[in-house]
Design a protein around this motif. Structure first.
Motif, PDB file in Angstrom:
ATOM      1  N   GLU A   1      60.014 -15.572  -7.283  1.00 17.21           N
ATOM      2  CA  GLU A   1      60.408 -15.564  -8.688  1.00 17.21           C
ATOM      3  C   GLU A   1      61.837 -16.076  -8.871  1.00 17.21           C
ATOM      4  O   GLU A   1      62.130 -16.792  -9.839  1.00 17.21           O
ATOM      5  N   LEU A   2      62.720 -15.722  -7.967  1.00 17.77           N
ATOM      6  CA  LEU A   2      64.101 -16.178  -8.081  1.00 17.77           C
ATOM      7  C   LEU A   2      64.188 -17.691  -7.966  1.00 17.77           C
ATOM      8  O   LEU A   2      64.955 -18.342  -8.683  1.00 17.77           O
ATOM      9  N   LEU A   3      63.394 -18.280  -7.069  1.00 20.88           N
ATOM     10  CA  LEU A   3      63.375 -19.734  -6.918  1.00 20.88           C
ATOM     11  C   LEU A   3      62.892 -20.400  -8.200  1.00 20.88           C
ATOM     12  O   LEU A   3      63.481 -21.393  -8.659  1.00 20.88           O
ATOM     13  N   LEU A   4      61.832 -19.863  -8.803  1.00 19.82           N
ATOM     14  CA  LEU A   4      61.314 -20.420 -10.052  1.00 19.82           C
ATOM     15  C   LEU A   4      62.359 -20.337 -11.162  1.00 19.82           C
ATOM     16  O   LEU A   4      62.525 -21.275 -11.949  1.00 19.82           O
ATOM     17  N   LEU A   5      63.068 -19.216 -11.206  1.00 24.19           N
ATOM     18  CA  LEU A   5      64.107 -19.042 -12.230  1.00 24.19           C
ATOM     19  C   LEU A   5      65.217 -20.070 -12.051  1.00 24.19           C
ATOM     20  O   LEU A   5      65.679 -20.686 -13.017  1.00 24.19           O
ATOM     21  N   LEU A   6      65.652 -20.276 -10.819  1.00 22.99           N
ATOM     22  CA  LEU A   6      66.724 -21.231 -10.554  1.00 22.99           C
ATOM     23  C   LEU A   6      66.289 -22.656 -10.887  1.00 22.99           C
ATOM     24  O   LEU A   6      67.064 -23.436 -11.460  1.00 22.99           O
ATOM     25  N   VAL A   7      65.050 -23.010 -10.527  1.00 23.21           N
ATOM     26  CA  VAL A   7      64.543 -24.358 -10.825  1.00 23.21           C
ATOM     27  C   VAL A   7      64.459 -24.567 -12.335  1.00 23.21           C
ATOM     28  O   VAL A   7      64.868 -25.613 -12.859  1.00 23.21           O
ATOM     29  N   ALA A   8      63.909 -23.563 -13.049  1.00 20.91           N
ATOM     30  CA  ALA A   8      63.763 -23.690 -14.502  1.00 20.91           C
ATOM     31  C   ALA A   8      65.124 -23.764 -15.192  1.00 20.91           C
ATOM     32  O   ALA A   8      65.317 -24.553 -16.123  1.00 20.91           O
ATOM     33  N   PHE A   9      66.065 -22.962 -14.718  1.00 18.09           N
ATOM     34  CA  PHE A   9      67.375 -22.884 -15.377  1.00 18.09           C
ATOM     35  C   PHE A   9      68.219 -24.120 -15.094  1.00 18.09           C
ATOM     36  O   PHE A   9      68.843 -24.682 -16.002  1.00 18.09           O
ATOM     37  N   TYR A  10      68.237 -24.560 -13.838  1.00 17.45           N
ATOM     38  CA  TYR A  10      69.138 -25.646 -13.453  1.00 17.45           C
ATOM     39  C   TYR A  10      68.479 -27.026 -13.454  1.00 17.45           C
ATOM     40  O   TYR A  10      69.186 -28.040 -13.398  1.00 17.45           O
ATOM     41  N   ALA A  11      67.151 -27.071 -13.502  1.00 17.67           N
ATOM     42  CA  ALA A  11      66.471 -28.369 -13.504  1.00 17.67           C
ATOM     43  C   ALA A  11      65.592 -28.548 -14.741  1.00 17.67           C
ATOM     44  O   ALA A  11      65.621 -29.605 -15.387  1.00 17.67           O
ATOM     45  N   GLY A  12      64.808 -27.522 -15.069  1.00 18.39           N
ATOM     46  CA  GLY A  12      63.875 -27.644 -16.182  1.00 18.39           C
ATOM     47  C   GLY A  12      64.568 -27.831 -17.521  1.00 18.39           C
ATOM     48  O   GLY A  12      64.241 -28.759 -18.291  1.00 18.39           O
ATOM     49  N   ALA A  13      65.537 -26.975 -17.818  1.00 23.78           N
ATOM     50  CA  ALA A  13      66.232 -27.069 -19.103  1.00 23.78           C
ATOM     51  C   ALA A  13      66.990 -28.387 -19.258  1.00 23.78           C
ATOM     52  O   ALA A  13      66.877 -29.051 -20.305  1.00 23.78           O
TER      53      ALA A  13
ATOM     54  N   LYS B   1      63.237  -5.028 -14.430  1.00 20.98           N
ATOM     55  CA  LYS B   1      63.886  -5.268 -13.136  1.00 20.98           C
ATOM     56  C   LYS B   1      64.160  -6.758 -12.916  1.00 20.98           C
ATOM     57  O   LYS B   1      65.195  -7.121 -12.348  1.00 20.98           O
ATOM     58  N   ASP B   2      63.234  -7.607 -13.362  1.00 24.60           N
ATOM     59  CA  ASP B   2      63.431  -9.048 -13.201  1.00 24.60           C
ATOM     60  C   ASP B   2      64.632  -9.547 -13.979  1.00 24.60           C
ATOM     61  O   ASP B   2      65.215 -10.590 -13.644  1.00 24.60           O
ATOM     62  N   ALA B   3      65.014  -8.820 -15.035  1.00 26.71           N
ATOM     63  CA  ALA B   3      66.184  -9.232 -15.824  1.00 26.71           C
ATOM     64  C   ALA B   3      67.443  -9.261 -14.974  1.00 26.71           C
ATOM     65  O   ALA B   3      68.406  -9.972 -15.302  1.00 26.71           O
ATOM     66  N   SER B   4      67.446  -8.520 -13.874  1.00 28.60           N
ATOM     67  CA  SER B   4      68.621  -8.514 -12.993  1.00 28.60           C
ATOM     68  C   SER B   4      68.812  -9.856 -12.292  1.00 28.60           C
ATOM     69  O   SER B   4      69.893 -10.140 -11.774  1.00 28.60           O
ATOM     70  N   PHE B   5      67.770 -10.702 -12.276  1.00 28.46           N
ATOM     71  CA  PHE B   5      67.895 -12.019 -11.642  1.00 28.46           C
ATOM     72  C   PHE B   5      68.933 -12.895 -12.329  1.00 28.46           C
ATOM     73  O   PHE B   5      69.482 -13.813 -11.705  1.00 28.46           O
ATOM     74  N   ILE B   6      69.179 -12.639 -13.620  1.00 26.76           N
ATOM     75  CA  ILE B   6      70.112 -13.515 -14.338  1.00 26.76           C
ATOM     76  C   ILE B   6      71.538 -13.364 -13.814  1.00 26.76           C
ATOM     77  O   ILE B   6      72.400 -14.182 -14.136  1.00 26.76           O
ATOM     78  N   SER B   7      71.774 -12.348 -12.985  1.00 23.94           N
ATOM     79  CA  SER B   7      73.117 -12.165 -12.424  1.00 23.94           C
ATOM     80  C   SER B   7      73.510 -13.320 -11.509  1.00 23.94           C
ATOM     81  O   SER B   7      74.698 -13.546 -11.283  1.00 23.94           O
TER      82      SER B   7
ATOM     83  N   LEU C   1      72.904 -16.463 -12.195  1.00 32.06           N
ATOM     84  CA  LEU C   1      73.031 -17.695 -12.954  1.00 32.06           C
ATOM     85  C   LEU C   1      74.459 -18.014 -13.348  1.00 32.06           C
ATOM     86  O   LEU C   1      74.739 -19.090 -13.855  1.00 32.06           O
ATOM     87  N   GLY C   2      75.353 -17.049 -13.173  1.00 29.36           N
ATOM     88  CA  GLY C   2      76.765 -17.339 -13.331  1.00 29.36           C
ATOM     89  C   GLY C   2      77.361 -17.091 -14.692  1.00 29.36           C
ATOM     90  O   GLY C   2      78.571 -16.887 -14.811  1.00 29.36           O
ATOM     91  N   SER C   3      76.564 -17.100 -15.752  1.00 21.51           N
ATOM     92  CA  SER C   3      77.139 -16.990 -17.095  1.00 21.51           C
ATOM     93  C   SER C   3      76.736 -15.707 -17.814  1.00 21.51           C
ATOM     94  O   SER C   3      76.940 -15.595 -19.020  1.00 21.51           O
ATOM     95  N   PHE C   4      76.176 -14.760 -17.105  1.00 25.03           N
ATOM     96  CA  PHE C   4      75.707 -13.531 -17.732  1.00 25.03           C
ATOM     97  C   PHE C   4      76.368 -12.314 -17.084  1.00 25.03           C
ATOM     98  O   PHE C   4      76.445 -12.217 -15.864  1.00 25.03           O
ATOM     99  N   SER C   5      76.828 -11.383 -17.915  1.00 28.98           N
ATOM    100  CA  SER C   5      77.391 -10.128 -17.412  1.00 28.98           C
ATOM    101  C   SER C   5      76.354  -9.032 -17.602  1.00 28.98           C
ATOM    102  O   SER C   5      76.473  -8.184 -18.493  1.00 28.98           O
ATOM    103  N   ASP C   6      75.303  -9.071 -16.788  1.00 27.10           N
ATOM    104  CA  ASP C   6      74.262  -8.051 -16.866  1.00 27.10           C
ATOM    105  C   ASP C   6      74.691  -6.837 -16.056  1.00 27.10           C
ATOM    106  O   ASP C   6      75.832  -6.756 -15.576  1.00 27.10           O
ATOM    107  N   LEU C   7      73.789  -5.889 -15.884  1.00 28.93           N
ATOM    108  CA  LEU C   7      74.146  -4.657 -15.185  1.00 28.93           C
ATOM    109  C   LEU C   7      74.589  -4.909 -13.748  1.00 28.93           C
ATOM    110  O   LEU C   7      75.582  -4.339 -13.283  1.00 28.93           O
ATOM    111  N   LEU C   8      73.860  -5.760 -13.033  1.00 22.58           N
ATOM    112  CA  LEU C   8      74.208  -6.001 -11.633  1.00 22.58           C
ATOM    113  C   LEU C   8      75.578  -6.677 -11.500  1.00 22.58           C
ATOM    114  O   LEU C   8      76.393  -6.293 -10.658  1.00 22.58           O
ATOM    115  N   LYS C   9      75.808  -7.706 -12.314  1.00 22.73           N
ATOM    116  CA  LYS C   9      77.097  -8.402 -12.206  1.00 22.73           C
ATOM    117  C   LYS C   9      78.241  -7.506 -12.644  1.00 22.73           C
ATOM    118  O   LYS C   9      79.322  -7.517 -12.036  1.00 22.73           O
ATOM    119  N   THR C  10      78.014  -6.705 -13.697  1.00 20.48           N
ATOM    120  CA  THR C  10      79.064  -5.798 -14.156  1.00 20.48           C
ATOM    121  C   THR C  10      79.396  -4.764 -13.096  1.00 20.48           C
ATOM    122  O   THR C  10      80.577  -4.461 -12.856  1.00 20.48           O
TER     123      THR C  10
END
Length: 243
Positions: free
Chosen positions: A74-86, A178-184, A186-195
């Motif tokens: 899932e993390l790989l798919l998120l990274l591909v979609a965020f950095y390549a798909g968009a 729980k998957d929402a923690s993956f956005i940590s 991506l570099g531009s989000f201050s979610d629970l894990l990054k905070t």
């Protein structure tokens, strides 16, 4: 006692405390979870209908979608979609003169859509199984009353399938939180894990802040389980159970 008081001060909303940062991070985590779950539900219903369609092209497309998402991390798919798909969609829209040359997708929207795309694959099979489980007699009775196919779907099949799908949908929602923690990553989000990582790095209280983060996720899970349990009881009211 003094150590305990100093740790509690770290979660205060005053100067030097991280209470405000964690409150904002919790709100962001919930917003990403809710948004991606909504997107995933729409894709799941569409994917389920495609799998049950008479069109071989729709069935192949839906099966390919669920297979790819299930096979890849899932993390790989998120990274591909965020950095390549968009960026690819942005370039295509600019090339087609649909948007201005400076147009860029909002990172929050991209993150929600990317996570929703992942969750939609799992919801596809949940909704498909629920639709298949709807008693054929209910469908035949609706047709006998003169309902059109759209009316049968909207008034009979979808409501019954939604009730049958609730347990599985509840599990996907818990995964969404729980998957929402993956956005940590991506570099531009201050979610629970990054905070928690930032607060722990600044104060060296790693265990404390990671336990605080765990408590937030646990609280969200407990509230969600209670909500879906109540929803299931409401949906199944009047339904006879075999003893």
């Amino acid at each position: 006692m003094q150590q305990g008081q100093s740790l509690l001060h770290l979660m205060s909303f005053s100067n030097g405390g991280y209470g405000s940062a964690f409150a904002s991070a919790f709100a962001l985590t919930f917003a990403v979870s809710a948004g991606s779950f909504t997107v995933g539900s729409g894709l799941g219903i569409g994917g389920a209908l495609a799998k049950l369609s008479k069109s071989p092209w729709l069935r192949v497309a839906s099966r390919s979608y669920t297979t790819v998402v299930r096979a890849l991390p899932e993390l790989l798919l998120l990274l591909v979609a965020f950095y390549a798909g968009a960026p690819a969609l942005e370039a295509l829209a600019r090339h087609a003169h649909l948007v201005s040359p400076t147009f860029e997708f909002d990172p929050f929207v991209v993150a929600v859509a990317s996570l929703g795309f992942i969750q939609g694959a799992y919801l596809t099979d949940i909704f498909r199984g629920a639709m298949i489980a709807v008693p054929a007699g209910q469908i035949e009775a609706a047709h006998a009353f003169g309902m059109s196919r759209i009316q049968v779907f909207a008034r009979v099949r979808l409501p019954l399938a939604a009730r049958l799908a609730l347990p599985g949908v509840g599990n996907i929602w818990l995964n969404a939180t729980k998957d929402a923690s993956f956005i940590s990553v991506l570099g531009s989000f201050s979610d629970l894990l990054k905070t928690s990582a930032m607060a722990a790095g600044a104060t060296r209280h790693y265990l404390f802040f990671y336990l605080v983060t765990a408590a937030f996720f646990l609280l969200l899970s407990l509230i969600s389980m209670a909500f879906f349990a109540q929803l299931e009881r409401h949906a199944n009211r009047g339904v006879m159970r075999a003893h």
